[in-house]
Design an enzyme around this catalytic site. Structure first.
Site, PDB file in Angstrom:
ATOM      1  N   TYR A 288      -1.398  -2.705  -6.373  1.00  0.00           N
ATOM      2  CA  TYR A 288      -0.129  -2.452  -7.054  1.00  0.00           C
ATOM      3  C   TYR A 288      -0.366  -2.277  -8.557  1.00  0.00           C
ATOM      4  O   TYR A 288       0.267  -1.452  -9.207  1.00  0.00           O
ATOM      5  CB  TYR A 288       0.831  -3.622  -6.824  1.00  0.00           C
ATOM      6  CG  TYR A 288       1.267  -3.781  -5.385  1.00  0.00           C
ATOM      7  CD1 TYR A 288       2.000  -2.784  -4.749  1.00  0.00           C
ATOM      8  CD2 TYR A 288       0.958  -4.938  -4.668  1.00  0.00           C
ATOM      9  CE1 TYR A 288       2.410  -2.941  -3.435  1.00  0.00           C
ATOM     10  CE2 TYR A 288       1.358  -5.098  -3.354  1.00  0.00           C
ATOM     11  CZ  TYR A 288       2.092  -4.093  -2.737  1.00  0.00           C
ATOM     12  OH  TYR A 288       2.490  -4.247  -1.436  1.00  0.00           O
ATOM     13  N   ASN A 311       9.869   2.581   0.743  1.00  0.00           N
ATOM     14  CA  ASN A 311       9.367   3.827   1.326  1.00  0.00           C
ATOM     15  C   ASN A 311       9.805   3.919   2.789  1.00  0.00           C
ATOM     16  O   ASN A 311       9.546   3.016   3.582  1.00  0.00           O
ATOM     17  CB  ASN A 311       7.841   3.869   1.231  1.00  0.00           C
ATOM     18  CG  ASN A 311       7.239   5.017   2.012  1.00  0.00           C
ATOM     19  OD1 ASN A 311       7.813   6.106   2.081  1.00  0.00           O
ATOM     20  ND2 ASN A 311       6.071   4.785   2.593  1.00  0.00           N
ATOM     21  N   CYS A 319       1.806   3.999   2.197  1.00  0.00           N
ATOM     22  CA  CYS A 319       1.883   2.677   1.581  1.00  0.00           C
ATOM     23  C   CYS A 319       0.919   1.696   2.256  1.00  0.00           C
ATOM     24  O   CYS A 319       0.653   0.615   1.709  1.00  0.00           O
ATOM     25  CB  CYS A 319       3.307   2.145   1.601  1.00  0.00           C
ATOM     26  SG  CYS A 319       4.105   2.204   3.205  1.00  0.00           S
ATOM     27  N   HIS A 320       0.366   2.073   3.423  1.00  0.00           N
ATOM     28  CA  HIS A 320      -0.618   1.200   4.072  1.00  0.00           C
ATOM     29  C   HIS A 320      -1.924   1.148   3.281  1.00  0.00           C
ATOM     30  O   HIS A 320      -2.752   0.258   3.522  1.00  0.00           O
ATOM     31  CB  HIS A 320      -0.893   1.676   5.509  1.00  0.00           C
ATOM     32  CG  HIS A 320      -1.483   3.041   5.608  1.00  0.00           C
ATOM     33  ND1 HIS A 320      -0.714   4.189   5.614  1.00  0.00           N
ATOM     34  CD2 HIS A 320      -2.785   3.466   5.691  1.00  0.00           C
ATOM     35  CE1 HIS A 320      -1.506   5.248   5.716  1.00  0.00           C
ATOM     36  NE2 HIS A 320      -2.761   4.845   5.758  1.00  0.00           N
ATOM     37  N   GLU A 346      -8.835   5.360   9.322  1.00  0.00           N
ATOM     38  CA  GLU A 346      -9.217   6.293   8.258  1.00  0.00           C
ATOM     39  C   GLU A 346     -10.658   6.063   7.824  1.00  0.00           C
ATOM     40  O   GLU A 346     -11.366   7.016   7.480  1.00  0.00           O
ATOM     41  CB  GLU A 346      -8.248   6.157   7.089  1.00  0.00           C
ATOM     42  CG  GLU A 346      -6.835   6.626   7.436  1.00  0.00           C
ATOM     43  CD  GLU A 346      -5.872   6.512   6.263  1.00  0.00           C
ATOM     44  OE1 GLU A 346      -6.300   6.098   5.162  1.00  0.00           O
ATOM     45  OE2 GLU A 346      -4.672   6.837   6.441  1.00  0.00           O
TER      46      GLU A 346
END
Length: 360
Positions: A288, A311, A319-320, A346
């Site tokens: 953040y 979101n 946002c993950h 990912e």
């Protein structure tokens, strides 16, 4: 929750041994020796009773450290519409102006009762209400293109103009003659490797993508309708169709960025934060604090965190990929286990050539 009643455990274990279809989605079995969980119909070798425990939702199984089985794919198949329901949905989609009666379903060897139960459980409405939304949305699009109300009403299968007007106003909250400037939010459902999701879109783009068990989902629906002065209705448009295709590519590892248009009503600051999220590279993470610095607002860490929380388009606005300053996973609307799954997913494909399915 964890099933502890001995009689129920015995029933579920017997159903697992017999691969009983009617228990799919009713329980999820965690295998202690392999740390995976399955649905009732899994073809894998059956574990001993002392090596299993049963949960009522797949999310609870994931929260307790179990991974989805690669054979039965429990997070997808437990909530995937049965074949009968898929055919019933296709009848509506392919013939949006026609009313599909129970008799028509029976002629297709489809049980109306099975279809009704599935829609009530997964959509919170009846199959016939689902049909009405599709028909009214088709009529709404035709009226916006200049078609006369009378012609639209009768083409949509209504026997009278008054009946059409009543249903139209009941669903859209406004009469056909006054609705030309109205915005409609279309909603559809899809299954993914980590659970079913709802996707919503306007004519401008996708405005919501959330897991169906998200606690704040009802609030998000209300906020969207208020911000856009719109009504949510069942249906699909080109944005939803494109989103489903791109998400399917993402989940098999052949897509790392999304091209579908987004429609994200919010404050200027919120949209700045959401745009920043989309700049976090695939397979990487940010804190953040790092987000705040990139916005030239290094002290606005809490404000950035709140904006992340608002979101409504998960995965596509990633946002993950935001973690705590100490590297720990932080809050995620879809649940921390899903967040971990997405980051691991990912991580497996980062560096691979986009557009080609990478091999494990």
């Amino acid at each position: 929750m964890l099933v502890t009643e001995k009689k129920k455990i015995a029933t579920y274990y017997k159903a697992l041994l017999n691969r009983e279809q009617k228990f799919v989605g009713i329980f999820f079995v965690g295998v202690k020796t392999t740390a995976i969980f399955c649905i009732a119909t899994c073809r894998a070798r059956k574990p001993k009773l002392e090596n299993v425990e049963f949960y009522t939702t797949f999310k609870e199984a994931m929260n307790n450290g179990y991974r989805p089985c690669k054979i039965c794919k429990p997070t997808q198949n437990a909530h995937k519409p049965p074949e009968q329901v898929e055919i019933a949905m296709a009848l509506v989609k392919n013939h949006p102006k026609e009313k599909v009666s129970d008799q028509m379903l029976r002629e297709q060897k489809i049980s109306p009762e099975v279809v009704r139960r599935w829609f009530k459980k997964n959509y919170g409405l009846t199959y016939h209400a689902y049909q009405r939304m599709y028909r009214i949305n088709t009529a709404f699009q035709e009226l916006k293109m200049g078609k006369r109300t009378t012609a639209t009403a009768f083409d949509s299968g209504y026997d009278s103009l008054s009946g059409f007007g009543y249903t139209y106003k009941k669903l859209l909250g406004i009469s056909p003659s006054k609705s030309l400037g109205r915005t409609v939010i279309l909603i559809s459902r899809l299954t993914t490797p980590i659970g079913p999701m709802f996707v919503c879109a306007t004519n401008e783009g996708v405005c919501l993508l959330e897991f169906v068990d998200r606690k704040m989902l009802e609030t998000e629906f209300k906020d969207l309708q208020r911000l856009l002065k719109a009504t949510i209705m069942m249906g699909e448009n080109t944005h939803i169709e494109q989103a489903k295709k791109e998400l399917a590519d993402y989940f098999i590892g052949s897509r790392q960025t999304f091209d579908v248009a987004l429609h994200t009503p919010g404050t200027e600051f919120q949209n700045q934060v959401w745009e920043g999220l989309q700049k976090i590279p695939y397979g990487e993470t940010a804190t953040y604090g790092q987000q705040a610095k990139k916005l030239d607002k290094p002290k606005a860490i809490r404000a950035v965190a709140r904006a992340n929380g608002y979101n409504r388009v998960s995965i596509m606005i990633p946002c993950h990929r935001v973690i705590g300053s100490d590297g720990a996973l932080t809050g995620y609307g879809g649940g921390l286990e899903r967040k971990k799954w997405l980051l691991d997913h990912e991580g497996r494909y980062v560096g691979k050539t986009p557009g080609m399915q990478a091999k494990e």
